[in-house]
Design an enzyme around this catalytic site. Structure first.
Site, PDB file in Angstrom:
ATOM      1  N   THR A 185       0.849  -1.186   0.000  1.00  0.00           N
ATOM      2  CA  THR A 185       0.000   0.000   0.000  1.00  0.00           C
ATOM      3  C   THR A 185       0.889   1.242   0.000  1.00  0.00           C
ATOM      4  OG1 THR A 185      -1.650  -1.169   1.322  1.00  0.00           O
ATOM      5  CG2 THR A 185      -1.860   1.224   1.171  1.00  0.00           C
ATOM      6  N   CYS A 340      -3.372  -4.973  11.263  1.00  0.00           N
ATOM      7  CA  CYS A 340      -2.340  -5.241  10.265  1.00  0.00           C
ATOM      8  C   CYS A 340      -0.980  -5.311  10.953  1.00  0.00           C
ATOM      9  CB  CYS A 340      -2.307  -4.170   9.183  1.00  0.00           C
ATOM     10  SG  CYS A 340      -1.189  -4.592   7.817  1.00  0.00           S
TER      11      CYS A 340
END
Length: 382
Positions: A185, A340
């Site tokens: 990301t 995460c």
């Protein structure tokens, strides 16, 4: 609404009020001079024009020009220094219009309009979801002994990557004769032009992460996207809770920025961010800046395994107590929770959530899930 937003809104309203007052004053002067605004289009024309003679002639246009010029010649700036505005009182419009707040606000409005209408017109989005695209390394910014921000150049300086908030990209490299694909990301904003940034921690036994550490300026990587099941939008939930470990902050900060920079997005966010040492806290300056500006909507709890003397944050691993104290249960509130981290950290996060009776994490997390693993939602792979 924070102080900066309130100040800007006050300046904007002041400018708008001044423009309204100025319009009212000019209109009243025109009416006093015999030029009713609603009838200006009739200047130089017969009051009851015949249908067959409804076109302007050169004489008509010259008459209109002469009337406007005559009105401007009789205009006196002193008349604007004491203007009676119905319901508001008497104002010095000259002083109001030249005040720093009005000038700065007008400049911001003009610059914003120019940026939106001119600079953003026709911008391209080179990212492709079905075909690999190559981008050269432009810069490497070392943030820790094994972590760096890698900046890659887009084809044109006005290009943006074109990645929706909450999505990720796939990176492909040939290693030992085989194509290896990993997903990341970007930590840059999608409004950033001409480049995109990846925050990568290189692992000794990693494949692509180790390859990044060996990249030289000008060398290229292959990228494909957008990818993923999740796409953030305002109103997704009243509150978003996040638990991140190490480089797991990368998918989180994408959503944090999107939610906080939109003044119409009322979503609040709480982030528990776990690391081993204080120097391991990635993007800390960015997070602290967001916290300073959006203290009403954003909260951070740092947790360290090896805290320095005088540390005021959490200590050890992320515990059930940390979660229960700071993160609302999505089962009983209009909230979502994202996690995460590396596989070990994610296992610990999930175990604590299960013991607290938080909604179970699905094998593949999607937008509708109350609890989602960001490494699944965003395909953040280490």
């Amino acid at each position: 609404m924070n102080r900066q937003q309130a100040a800007f809104l006050a300046s904007l309203l002041s400018t708008f009020s001044s423009l309204v007052a100025l319009t009212y004053f000019i209109n009243s002067k025109l009416i006093a001079a015999g030029y009713d605004f609603k009838n200006l289009i009739l200047i130089g024309l017969p009051e009851n024009p015949q249908p067959k003679n409804n076109r302007f002639t050169m004489v008509d246009i010259q008459a209109i020009q002469a009337s406007v010029v005559d009105s401007l010649k009789n205009f006196n700036l002193e008349d604007l220094k004491a203007v009676e505005v119905p319901g508001l009182g008497t104002y010095d419009l000259v002083q109001v219009a030249t005040s720093p707040a009005v000038v700065v606000t007008a400049a911001i409005v003009v610059a914003t309009a120019f940026y939106s209408k001119v600079l953003h017109t026709g911008r391209t989005k080179p990212l492709n979801a079905t075909a690999w695209q190559e981008y050269p390394l432009e810069k490497k910014i070392v943030v820790s002994p094994n972590t760096a921000i890698y900046r890659f150049t887009l084809p044109h300086k006005q290009d943006v990557l074109g990645l929706p908030v909450g999505q990720h990209i796939s990176v492909c490299a040939e290693i030992n004769g085989k194509d290896v694909v990993r997903s990341y990301t970007p930590v840059s904003n999608d409004d950033d032009r001409g480049h995109f940034d990846l925050l990568i921690k290189s692992y000794e036994k990693g494949n692509i992460s180790r390859l990044f550490a060996q990249l030289k300026l000008g060398e290229k990587i292959r990228v494909k996207g957008p990818k993923g099941n999740f796409q953030y939008a305002p109103g997704l939930a009243d509150h978003i809770s996040m638990i991140a470990g190490g480089t797991g902050i990368t998918p989180m900060i994408q959503i944090i920025r999107a939610a906080l920079r939109n003044p119409f997005d009322k979503t609040t966010i709480t982030l528990i961010y776990a690391n081993v040492n204080e120097e391991d806290i990635l993007l800390r300056d960015d997070l602290e800046e967001l916290l300073d500006v959006h203290e009403q909507k954003f909260k951070i709890i740092y947790v360290l395994n090896n805290p320095p003397p005088g540390w005021k944050g959490g200590v050890g691993f992320v515990t059930k107590e940390h979660i229960k104290e700071h993160l609302p249960n999505p089962a009983t509130t209009n909230s979502k929770l994202l996690i995460c981290g590396d596989p070990g950290a994610n296992y610990l996060f999930r175990k604590n959530l299960e013991e607290l009776k938080y909604p179970a994490l699905r094998t593949v997390s999607k937008l509708v899930d109350e609890v989602g693993e960001a490494s699944l939602i965003f395909k953040r792979v280490y």
